[in-house]
Scaffold this motif. Sequence first.
Motif, mmCIF file in Angstrom:
data_model
loop_
_atom_site.group_PDB
_atom_site.id
_atom_site.type_symbol
_atom_site.label_atom_id
_atom_site.label_comp_id
_atom_site.label_asym_id
_atom_site.label_seq_id
_atom_site.Cartn_x
_atom_site.Cartn_y
_atom_site.Cartn_z
ATOM 1 N N UNK A 34 0.841 -1.197 0.000
ATOM 2 C CA UNK A 34 0.000 0.000 0.000
ATOM 3 C C UNK A 34 0.877 1.248 0.000
ATOM 4 N N UNK A 35 0.354 2.291 -0.573
ATOM 5 C CA UNK A 35 1.012 3.591 -0.534
ATOM 6 C C UNK A 35 -0.038 4.686 -0.457
ATOM 7 N N UNK A 36 0.381 5.883 -0.046
ATOM 8 C CA UNK A 36 -0.516 7.035 -0.018
ATOM 9 C C UNK A 36 0.006 8.088 -0.982
ATOM 10 N N UNK A 37 -0.839 8.494 -1.919
ATOM 11 C CA UNK A 37 -0.469 9.600 -2.803
ATOM 12 C C UNK A 37 -0.849 10.914 -2.124
ATOM 13 N N UNK A 38 0.091 11.830 -1.976
ATOM 14 C CA UNK A 38 -0.253 13.141 -1.419
ATOM 15 C C UNK A 38 -0.676 14.084 -2.547
ATOM 16 N N UNK A 39 -1.950 14.428 -2.601
ATOM 17 C CA UNK A 39 -2.491 15.288 -3.659
ATOM 18 C C UNK A 39 -2.863 16.644 -3.063
ATOM 19 N N UNK A 40 -2.541 17.708 -3.768
ATOM 20 C CA UNK A 40 -2.817 19.046 -3.257
ATOM 21 C C UNK A 40 -4.318 19.292 -3.267
ATOM 22 N N UNK A 41 -4.864 19.685 -2.109
ATOM 23 C CA UNK A 41 -6.271 20.043 -1.988
ATOM 24 C C UNK A 41 -6.423 21.477 -2.482
ATOM 25 N N UNK A 42 -7.223 21.663 -3.500
ATOM 26 C CA UNK A 42 -7.369 22.994 -4.098
ATOM 27 C C UNK A 42 -8.368 23.879 -3.372
ATOM 28 N N UNK A 43 -9.024 23.365 -2.331
ATOM 29 C CA UNK A 43 -9.954 24.202 -1.573
ATOM 30 C C UNK A 43 -9.190 25.278 -0.815
ATOM 31 N N UNK A 44 -9.734 26.499 -0.686
ATOM 32 C CA UNK A 44 -9.054 27.553 0.082
ATOM 33 C C UNK A 44 -8.807 27.108 1.509
ATOM 34 N N UNK A 64 -0.455 17.323 -10.218
ATOM 35 C CA UNK A 64 0.522 18.412 -10.278
ATOM 36 C C UNK A 64 1.021 18.749 -8.875
ATOM 37 N N UNK A 65 2.249 19.220 -8.792
ATOM 38 C CA UNK A 65 2.869 19.552 -7.508
ATOM 39 C C UNK A 65 2.827 21.050 -7.268
ATOM 40 N N UNK A 66 3.093 21.436 -6.039
ATOM 41 C CA UNK A 66 3.165 22.848 -5.674
ATOM 42 C C UNK A 66 4.377 23.062 -4.773
ATOM 43 N N UNK A 67 5.167 24.076 -5.085
ATOM 44 C CA UNK A 67 6.275 24.489 -4.230
ATOM 45 C C UNK A 67 5.823 25.740 -3.493
ATOM 46 N N UNK A 118 11.475 28.625 5.233
ATOM 47 C CA UNK A 118 10.749 27.357 5.119
ATOM 48 C C UNK A 118 10.062 27.273 3.763
ATOM 49 N N UNK A 119 10.278 26.165 3.085
ATOM 50 C CA UNK A 119 9.630 25.856 1.809
ATOM 51 C C UNK A 119 8.977 24.489 1.943
ATOM 52 N N UNK A 120 7.753 24.354 1.443
ATOM 53 C CA UNK A 120 7.066 23.061 1.471
ATOM 54 C C UNK A 120 6.814 22.572 0.058
ATOM 55 N N UNK A 121 7.111 21.302 -0.178
ATOM 56 C CA UNK A 121 6.817 20.647 -1.451
ATOM 57 C C UNK A 121 5.555 19.817 -1.258
ATOM 58 N N UNK A 122 4.528 20.134 -2.024
ATOM 59 C CA UNK A 122 3.237 19.479 -1.861
ATOM 60 C C UNK A 122 2.863 18.719 -3.128
ATOM 61 N N UNK A 123 2.386 17.489 -2.967
ATOM 62 C CA UNK A 123 1.897 16.718 -4.093
ATOM 63 C C UNK A 123 3.005 16.231 -4.997
ATOM 64 N N UNK A 124 2.658 16.056 -6.274
ATOM 65 C CA UNK A 124 3.629 15.569 -7.248
ATOM 66 C C UNK A 124 3.530 14.074 -7.458
ATOM 67 N N UNK A 125 4.341 13.564 -8.369
ATOM 68 C CA UNK A 125 4.343 12.141 -8.700
ATOM 69 C C UNK A 125 5.774 11.678 -8.923
ATOM 70 N N UNK A 126 5.968 10.369 -8.853
ATOM 71 C CA UNK A 126 7.307 9.784 -8.955
ATOM 72 C C UNK A 126 8.022 10.286 -10.206
ATOM 73 N N UNK A 127 7.336 10.223 -11.332
ATOM 74 C CA UNK A 127 7.971 10.540 -12.609
ATOM 75 C C UNK A 127 8.554 11.944 -12.636
#
Length: 581
Positions: free
Chosen positions: A343-353, A369-372, A384-393
């Motif tokens: 099992x794995x968890x994909x972290x996906x950016x929640x677009x809600x405000x 898509x990822x967000x920096x 501080x910088x946060x990397x959110x979402x993204x995919x392996x590729x």
Amino acid sequence: MQRDLEKMSATAYDLIVVGGGITGASTAWDAALRGLKVALLEKEDFAHATTSGSSKLVHGGLRYLVNGELKLVRESLRERRIWENTAPHMVHPLPFILPTYGHGMKSGPVLSIGLAFYDLLSYDRNFVSDDDKKIPGFRSISREEALKLMPSLKREGLTGAKIYYDCQMFAPERLCIECIEGAVEYGADAANYAEVNDFIVESTTTSGRRIAGVKVKDRHTGKMHEIRGKVVVNAAGPWADLLMGIAEGGRPARRLIRSKGIHIITREISGKNALAIQSDIGGHFFVIPWRGHTIIGTTDTVFDDDPDKVGVTEQDLKDFISVVNDGLPGLNLKREDIVHFYVGIRPLVDTAPAQGEEGSKDSYNASRAAEVYDHEPIDGIAGLISAMGGKWTTSRHLAEQITDMVLKKLGRHAKCETHCTPVYGGEIGRLKSFITRAQKRHPHLSADVVENLVLYYGSRVDEVLATADERPGEREALLRRLAPNWPVLTVQVIHAIRHEMARHLSDVLFRRTGLGTLGSPGFPTISTVVEVMARELGWDETAIANEIAEANRYFETQSPGPRESDMKGASLAEATRGARP
């Protein structure tokens, strides 16, 4: 690669990366190549979560075309080619069968248009250094050919199939570790089982706060350390918004949708071709050949619980079997056909405000898509910088964007080199030729053993084998197979401990050698590995029992409700009860 938190606490860093998955590993590698002094910290083992829980694909994301995410598809296809070049021992082309039905979106003409566009977006796909890795354009096959290749396809309305190509990783967890080893080679320091649970706040001003480092718990000793750096990157994957909340003292500015994806492994059922299937009751899934077996995955459901508690239940397997049999009715998959699951968890950016309503919680259609995220201009938190979402590729390109932002904050400039620099072990040229030369160089080893070593370690094979010479008199024993049916040598366990920070049985089984990635290798093999590790790490009988019990959890489905670590202090007999002979 050595673990030394005491030394790290006495070192001043340009950059601290929190998270040892592929995003953090790629960021550390990129930053180290650009001359920054980097620290990488991971609370568990490197690559233990999302990175190793993937479908093992490096792909363009054909279905993202339907969502109109052309930029993401083009980025993914470009990065697919880069991974082929920089990790030639790990990333290989893989043909996919895509069946066609009727006159709608699944019809031959519609899919031909989509695949032609896919090929167009991958116009540079054959700019590769190894001709064997060149990828042809898609082609059409008849209904009869499709059924010959995959007899279990749904026959009603079947008109034929398309064959297109993407890529597959031999071992994503190893590739992640190689990025970390590459960073260490260029001066970075790294530590696993080092949990960041707070930040060092240097000052509070009218404009906000400045993060000056992190507070780290050594999960082996329980000792706390403070590690200081000019910039901290939060690359914690499914835990990224939780870590963000610690920095912000409450509700994080960005939230994640956590998508739970399970995969099952069966005997070989797909030949040399992968299969992309749409199920009417559960979305799409892949059937993927891998190491003489078949991976079927993945599910895509929202997981709202603590990411540390994710697991596979018997109900998960039952539900997914129904989806697979709906999409491939001729397969008639049963529970007993499953030899392993993960099992794995994909972290996906929640677009809600951030202050608005919760997002739609539709993980299947959510963007990959990822967000920096720079916390300074919006939250008043400098450093501080946060990397959110993204995919392996696309992790390498995400790391490039992160490092660009870090350098800008530091007032420095250096060009990214990861797109043209082989990963640690990637300097091999043509893979087939390298394997042949390695087999001739090591005639005392079986051909399949040498091939496996090359696929795992690439150009570093001789370094791994040299570990057998570190102690006189051990060479012959260390160059033996761990089990008759496995091409894994005892020396790989020793190398993992001495040079790759393996500290637990599960580290070796799942993320250093692959012994456990097709299910339990059997109690005799596990016992041999434990015996070797116990000598190296000084485990007593209680420690051995705990290690076996913890490793066995990866081979078992999760019971309903929270799962507690109830084997601490168990006897060896109790701990090994679940290991298959």
